[in-house]
Motif scaffolding. Sequence first.
Motif, PDB file in Angstrom:
ATOM      1  N   ASP A 229      20.130 -45.410 -80.862  1.00  0.00           N
ATOM      2  CA  ASP A 229      20.343 -45.333 -79.426  1.00  0.00           C
ATOM      3  C   ASP A 229      21.850 -45.201 -79.162  1.00  0.00           C
ATOM      4  OD1 ASP A 229      20.531 -45.673 -76.756  1.00  0.00           O
ATOM      5  OD2 ASP A 229      19.420 -47.567 -76.661  1.00  0.00           O
ATOM      6  N   PRO A 230      22.272 -44.092 -78.555  1.00  0.00           N
ATOM      7  CA  PRO A 230      23.715 -43.884 -78.370  1.00  0.00           C
ATOM      8  C   PRO A 230      24.340 -44.919 -77.436  1.00  0.00           C
ATOM      9  CG  PRO A 230      22.469 -42.228 -77.178  1.00  0.00           C
ATOM     10  CD  PRO A 230      21.488 -42.991 -77.997  1.00  0.00           C
ATOM     11  N   ASN A 231      23.525 -45.556 -76.616  1.00  0.00           N
ATOM     12  CA  ASN A 231      24.068 -46.512 -75.648  1.00  0.00           C
ATOM     13  C   ASN A 231      24.145 -47.926 -76.199  1.00  0.00           C
ATOM     14  OD1 ASN A 231      24.102 -44.382 -73.961  1.00  0.00           O
ATOM     15  ND2 ASN A 231      22.619 -45.190 -72.505  1.00  0.00           N
TER      16      ASN A 231
HETATM   17  C1  LIG Z   1      22.809 -43.948 -71.895  1.00  0.00           C
HETATM   18  O1  LIG Z   1      23.571 -44.293 -70.772  1.00  0.00           O
HETATM   19  C2  LIG Z   1      23.751 -43.229 -69.858  1.00  0.00           C
HETATM   20  C3  LIG Z   1      24.681 -43.707 -68.782  1.00  0.00           C
HETATM   21  O2  LIG Z   1      24.596 -45.058 -68.620  1.00  0.00           O
HETATM   22  C4  LIG Z   1      22.380 -42.828 -69.307  1.00  0.00           C
HETATM   23  O3  LIG Z   1      22.529 -41.761 -68.385  1.00  0.00           O
HETATM   24  C5  LIG Z   1      21.496 -42.392 -70.443  1.00  0.00           C
HETATM   25  O4  LIG Z   1      20.200 -42.117 -69.952  1.00  0.00           O
HETATM   26  C6  LIG Z   1      21.419 -43.497 -71.475  1.00  0.00           C
HETATM   27  N1  LIG Z   1      20.712 -42.982 -72.628  1.00  0.00           N
HETATM   28  C7  LIG Z   1      19.733 -43.654 -73.221  1.00  0.00           C
HETATM   29  C8  LIG Z   1      19.103 -42.994 -74.384  1.00  0.00           C
HETATM   30  O5  LIG Z   1      19.367 -44.748 -72.852  1.00  0.00           O
END
Ligand SMILES: *[C@@H]1O[C@H](CO)[C@@H](O)[C@H](O)[C@H]1NC(C)=O
Length: 855
Positions: A216-218
């Motif tokens: 998960d990149p976040n």
């Molecule tokens: C990661 O964070 C961004 C901005 O907060 C969001 O737009 C995106 O959907 C998130 N991606 C995931 C995989 O949760």
Amino acid sequence: MALCAFYAVWGLLLEVAIAFGPVPRITWEHKEVQLIHFNESKVSNYSTLLLSEDKNILYVGAREVIFALNAVNIAEKQHELHWKVTEDKRTKCAIKGKSEQTECRNYVRVLQQLNDTFLYVCGTNAFQPTCDYLNLISFELGGKNEDGKGRCPFDPAQSYTSVMVDEELYSGTSYNFLGSEPIISRHSHQSPLRTEYAIPWLNEPNFVFADVIRADPNSTDGEDDKIYFFFTEVSVEYEFVGKLMIPRIARVCKRDQGGLRTLQKKWTSFLKARLICTIPDKNLIFNVINDVFILKSPTLKEPVIYGVFTPQLNNVGLSAVCAYNLSTVEEVFSKGKYMQSATVEQSHTKWVRYNGEIPNPRPGACINNEARASNYMSSLNLPDKTLQFVKDHPLMDDSVTPMGDRPRLVKRDVKYTQIVVDRVRALNGSIYDVMFIGTDRGALHKAISYENGMHIIEETQLFPNFEPVQTLLLSSKTGRRYLFAGSNSGVVQSPVAFCDKYTTCVDCVLARDPYCAWKPLEASCIDIFKEGEMERNWIQNIGGDASSCSDKVRENPLQHTFKHGSTAELKCSQKSNLAQVVWKFKDDVLRVESPKYRLLEKALLIFNLSEGDSGVYQCLSEEKVKNKKFSQVLAKHVLELKKMQHTTVGPAATAAPTEGNSDVPKVSAVSTEGSTAHISTTHMVPVTTVRILTKPIGPVLTSVASNTELFNSIPDAVPEKTMFLKSNDNFLLMFLFLFFFILFLCLLSYNCYKGYLPGQCLKFRSVMLLGKKKTKSDFSDCEQSVKETLVEQGSVSHQSGEQPKPAHDTGYETEPDCGNSQLQAGDSQASREAKDKPFDVKCELKYADSDVEGD
Ligand SMILES: *[C@@H]1O[C@H](CO)[C@@H](O)[C@H](O)[C@H]1NC(C)=O
Ligand SMILES: *[C@@H]1O[C@H](CO)[C@@H](O)[C@H](O)[C@H]1NC(C)=O
Ligand SMILES: *[C@@H]1O[C@H](CO)[C@@H](O)[C@H](O)[C@H]1NC(C)=O
Ligand SMILES: *[C@@H]1O[C@H](CO)[C@@H](O)[C@H](O)[C@H]1NC(C)=O
Ligand SMILES: *[C@@H]1O[C@H](CO)[C@@H](O)[C@H](O)[C@H]1NC(C)=O
Ligand SMILES: *[C@@H]1O[C@H](CO)[C@@H](O)[C@H](O)[C@H]1NC(C)=O
Ligand SMILES: *[C@@H]1O[C@H](CO)[C@@H](O)[C@H](O)[C@H]1NC(C)=O
């Protein structure tokens, strides 16, 4: 007692029949739907497919050829490249004892996108696996001829899987000519890695699938991307008479660099666990995995892993689909217990749960922020203790359990080979995972599962020659969804739905197909993803509630006039396998059991027509969904008496023999009121076949045919039965067969018991009686100790025909004493069977056992 046993078996079979077989609602025969084929003469084994979604190209790896096809219409070939084995290599291969015509060829096995301009391709190349770079602009090979050992199997019959991740190839295959050295490796110029060649790592695996799941990149924990491998291998952890297969999921970390001293150039992150796919209350274990699909999408919270399974001994032909959520998998690898191999005297090993101390950092874990904080920047820094531990303990004790703890789909009389899954948003906003599952008979099942049930929307015969579906791909680009299936003889492209085949609203809604909806304005069933935008008045209900449909009753009844004593054939075809055809005459349900009628698959025959038979006939289809019954009129026919002088019958008809057919109408006297027909009482009545087509085309066709002609034409009217309908027939036969078989066994056992039969039977009898004397407690702990029932009951008796393995070793806390000698083991086997099934025993088997006793 015989009756008792009979009921027991009957009940069991009945239960199996009911519980395991959602019938596909629609069966599309090969010619009934529009599919696009690709095959070329002299080319075979189209088993490797690669889809390039952005270029709209389907690459096909066949035997000695690679094709590039237009993915919108695969009949359009864009490029082809021949990749042949040199004469010299072929001869050498043949000298080694392989078949020159088949095995010593080049089977393309790896077809992976390297970057925009290159594909990485590997072929078996007459048992000298070779890899190369395919330039997509010139469609030519680079001529590098890299050694493909470890990336591609030597033998085309061997299993393989591969996935390209960031220009590095991960593959599962075998490493040597004999195919005896399995390997999971990464082909990379910086850090090639492979598995240790040791039984605990891989034990005769059959690779089915590999894919990457990105971190998960976040997330803030700095986790690594992980590559998952799926295979079936021979169990090391369970004791069993034969080779027990176990489905596995294994994973490695993308940034793994291997160890510095221990595990040099080997995975430091290789861990594997057992995948569970069982129906616990039915004692059914699906322990062979055939294919996997990982459903990933940006809108998805977490990926879902779908696998198709079959039992190891699949004599009934059962298949299942199980789904796993990624968090369950990660939990097992990151928090689960390990298994430990323990050596017992005589070099016999056992696997038990490891309860000791686990080194830090956790063995097999990817390097994440936490590890980096402790100064372990890469796997090369990991302490020897951790590495040695993972080297010795690649197997997890915890297993991966499916979502909902049971299969998503179970089907009998079919072997599933391939699966892809499409996540679809239905009109009302609900999400459905539509499973497309290929079978070993060239068919495709499309199924959905919901909270309390499963539904097979349709079954499509993709390949005319019923050969196995070997590869299945899904292109889910918006507005252009297709399936591609590869087999030995060709490639087939199919749309994901056949909505336009449904002609009424009720039919369209009862299909319960998330792709299809009824458009009232156009009165047509449409594919909702092909339309520009969705409209509010479309009708769809995945629950199968068609009550909002208001189909107009077709007011174009087919007129038909008939002669006295003739036979009418009223056509009415019904596609749904879940529906029942009901005929109504003057608004009353027709009793088609009467000999006056005969219900055919697509028509109703009415014999010996007379005045009373004139009127309106309606053919209705009734389909029950969740206790709601929906009926629709499929056809309407009006029969009318023909007021005309009847000509005398020819001598041929007079002599026409009945041939014992009770349905042949025989008229002795005709005395209907106001009848104009003149029929001799002694004559056989000529039978008139009336063929009324469901589509009203022009005037009604009437023809006069002799008796024999009619009955010749009946088989024609019976349409090809669908596959499972045939199997239903077989069922009846099977029941009868079983009944008599059990009766026979009962008589045999009874006579044997009474001692009426000499010789062998006396021995059998003594074993039976002896077995009964044994108390159950002797082996009940033994049963418990086998961690679970490993195979279905039927297979136990099957396996027991084999030579039993040496006695169990003792002295393990997890494995209570099961008896130490072969003699006892045989005994317990016999008595257990005697208890479980008093009649279903084989004489020879027991005889063999009693022989052992005599020794
Ligand atoms: C990661 O964070 C961004 C901005 O907060 C969001 O737009 C995106 O959907 C998130 N991606 C995931 C995989 O949760
Ligand atoms: C693709 O990979 C090949 C082989 O490694 C390399 O020669 C080429 O430069 C790459 N092309 C691009 C566009 O990255
Ligand atoms: C290749 O196809 C032929 C039939 O065309 C089949 O008999 C053979 O087993 C296939 N070989 C492999 C390795 O799949
Ligand atoms: C994953 O599956 C497990 C077991 O069925 C369940 O407890 C858990 O809630 C699921 N997680 C998600 C995110 O669906
Ligand atoms: C080969 O292709 C033709 C059409 O091009 C098709 O009719 C035929 O069924 C295909 N054969 C197989 C085995 O797929
Ligand atoms: C959509 O329809 C299905 C079937 O009737 C129902 O189970 C589901 O709850 C509906 N979803 C929504 C969001 O209304
Ligand atoms: C044919 O119908 C007539 C009356 O409609 C009846 O008397 C006669 O028995 C029928 N014949 C047969 C063979 O059913």
